[in-house]
Scaffold this motif. Structure first.
Motif, PDB file in Angstrom:
ATOM      1  N   ILE A   1       0.838  -1.205   0.000  1.00  0.00           N
ATOM      2  CA  ILE A   1       0.000   0.000   0.000  1.00  0.00           C
ATOM      3  C   ILE A   1       0.871   1.252   0.000  1.00  0.00           C
ATOM      4  O   ILE A   1       0.580   2.235  -0.691  1.00  0.00           O
ATOM      5  N   ILE A   2       1.972   1.206   0.764  1.00  0.00           N
ATOM      6  CA  ILE A   2       2.885   2.347   0.819  1.00  0.00           C
ATOM      7  C   ILE A   2       3.524   2.587  -0.545  1.00  0.00           C
ATOM      8  O   ILE A   2       3.625   3.738  -1.007  1.00  0.00           O
ATOM      9  N   LEU A   3       3.943   1.506  -1.220  1.00  0.00           N
ATOM     10  CA  LEU A   3       4.555   1.651  -2.540  1.00  0.00           C
ATOM     11  C   LEU A   3       3.561   2.208  -3.560  1.00  0.00           C
ATOM     12  O   LEU A   3       3.912   3.058  -4.389  1.00  0.00           O
ATOM     13  N   ILE A   4       2.331   1.719  -3.493  1.00  0.00           N
ATOM     14  CA  ILE A   4       1.290   2.260  -4.390  1.00  0.00           C
ATOM     15  C   ILE A   4       1.053   3.729  -4.090  1.00  0.00           C
ATOM     16  O   ILE A   4       0.897   4.555  -5.003  1.00  0.00           O
ATOM     17  N   GLY A   5       1.075   4.081  -2.809  1.00  0.00           N
ATOM     18  CA  GLY A   5       0.913   5.489  -2.422  1.00  0.00           C
ATOM     19  C   GLY A   5       2.054   6.354  -2.941  1.00  0.00           C
ATOM     20  O   GLY A   5       1.827   7.489  -3.365  1.00  0.00           O
ATOM     21  N   LEU A   6       3.279   5.807  -2.937  1.00  0.00           N
ATOM     22  CA  LEU A   6       4.415   6.557  -3.466  1.00  0.00           C
ATOM     23  C   LEU A   6       4.245   6.828  -4.960  1.00  0.00           C
ATOM     24  O   LEU A   6       4.520   7.934  -5.438  1.00  0.00           O
ATOM     25  N   ILE A   7       3.797   5.808  -5.682  1.00  0.00           N
ATOM     26  CA  ILE A   7       3.606   5.969  -7.125  1.00  0.00           C
ATOM     27  C   ILE A   7       2.523   7.006  -7.410  1.00  0.00           C
ATOM     28  O   ILE A   7       2.670   7.859  -8.293  1.00  0.00           O
ATOM     29  N   TRP A   8       1.450   6.957  -6.652  1.00  0.00           N
ATOM     30  CA  TRP A   8       0.379   7.932  -6.838  1.00  0.00           C
ATOM     31  C   TRP A   8       0.845   9.334  -6.454  1.00  0.00           C
ATOM     32  O   TRP A   8       0.466  10.326  -7.096  1.00  0.00           O
ATOM     33  N   ALA A   9       1.664   9.408  -5.395  1.00  0.00           N
ATOM     34  CA  ALA A   9       2.137  10.721  -4.940  1.00  0.00           C
ATOM     35  C   ALA A   9       3.014  11.390  -5.990  1.00  0.00           C
ATOM     36  O   ALA A   9       3.049  12.629  -6.080  1.00  0.00           O
ATOM     37  N   MET A  10       3.724  10.580  -6.793  1.00  0.00           N
ATOM     38  CA  MET A  10       4.563  11.160  -7.837  1.00  0.00           C
ATOM     39  C   MET A  10       3.740  11.851  -8.919  1.00  0.00           C
ATOM     40  O   MET A  10       4.249  12.687  -9.668  1.00  0.00           O
TER      41      MET A  10
END
Length: 275
Positions: free
Chosen positions: A106-115
């Motif tokens: 979930i954190i990795l998906i959040g990082l991708i979305w945050a970019m």
């Protein structure tokens, strides 16, 4: 014979392309050595009469253009901001790559979305926060927002997931703790990637204009980009030589750093997740 002709033609084309890219830089440097009248009316690249009056006036008139103070402010902000971002990014990337972090996917998906979120979207809440805590016109308003870099974390993470775990396991066998492994084993191996991200972060902070223009309005706390903008928009707008001299002064530190960090930057782009 044909091969030699081809090489000569390619070399000539490369020189022409390089000249076209360097022309704005050459124009900036040569104009900074022209007097006021010549810089306004001259149609030639090289100055007819070389003069240092623009640089003398730039550093002498410290009331309206405290260039040294602007450079000191910029150095403090860029160095501290870069160090903070690299430290937090390395720790976050290593934790995601090696530790059993709850909700890692979930954190990795959040990082991708945050970019995908434009940086300018965060300016209003950040401005409101610093205004409430009295942080405007301080270094903190420029350093703290740069403490996290989603792209930086993700790229270092991509490198670490392919890093051999056997080296870290050998360190554990020798009795090293996790921070010693990170410092003595992992960091030396990922140095090109870290230096590349540090240089990109440094450039971003050094050239930043919009966010500093929102939180800084005092002359003594301006960065070099804000200072140059003040010169361009102020009373010296009729003196292109002065503007170019201030720009040359601002470019020199970045060029020096790039010369020394060039080999690490190339390695970082070839070995990191940028493909």
């Amino acid at each position: 014979m044909k091969k030699n002709i081809s090489k000569i033609l390619l070399l000539m084309m490369a020189c022409i392309i390089a000249y076209l890219f360097l022309l704005p830089l050459l124009f900036m440097v040569f104009t900074s050595f022209k007097g006021v009248a010549e810089s306004v009316t001259s149609t030639t690249l090289l100055p007819k009469e070389w003069t240092f009056e623009n640089y003398i006036e730039l550093f002498h008139n410290t009331d309206t253009s405290p260039v040294i103070q602007w450079l000191i402010n910029t150095a403090i902000i860029t160095i501290c901001g870069t160090a903070l971002r690299i430290t937090t990014s390395v720790l976050a990337a290593y934790a995601l790559a090696r530790l059993n972090v709850a909700g890692k996917k979930i954190i990795l998906i959040g990082l991708i979305w945050a970019m995908a979120i434009p940086e300018i979207v965060t300016y209003f809440p950040l401005f409101y926060i610093f205004k409430q805590i009295g942080g405007l016109n301080t270094y903190w308003a420029l350093i703290l927002p740069s403490g996290s870099g989603v792209m930086c974390i993700y790229l270092i993470y991509n490198f670490l997931i392919d890093f051999p775990k056997e080296l870290e396991e050998a360190g554990l066998v020798e009795g090293a703790n996790i921070f010693q492994i990170l410092w003595h084993i992992v960091l030396p191996s990922v140095k090109p990637v870290v230096i590349t991200q540090a240089f990109i972060t440094f450039l971003g902070l050094y050239n930043s204009y919009l966010w500093p223009s929102l939180v800084i309005n005092k002359n003594e706390t301006r960065t070099i980009t804000l200072g140059i903008a003040a010169l361009v928009l102020g009373e010296n707008y009729t003196n292109p030589g002065m503007m170019m001299a201030s720009t040359v002064v601002s470019v020199i530190p970045v060029m020096i750093i790039f010369i020394f960090a060039n080999k690490y930057i190339v390695k970082g782009f070839t070995h990191s997740g940028i493909k």
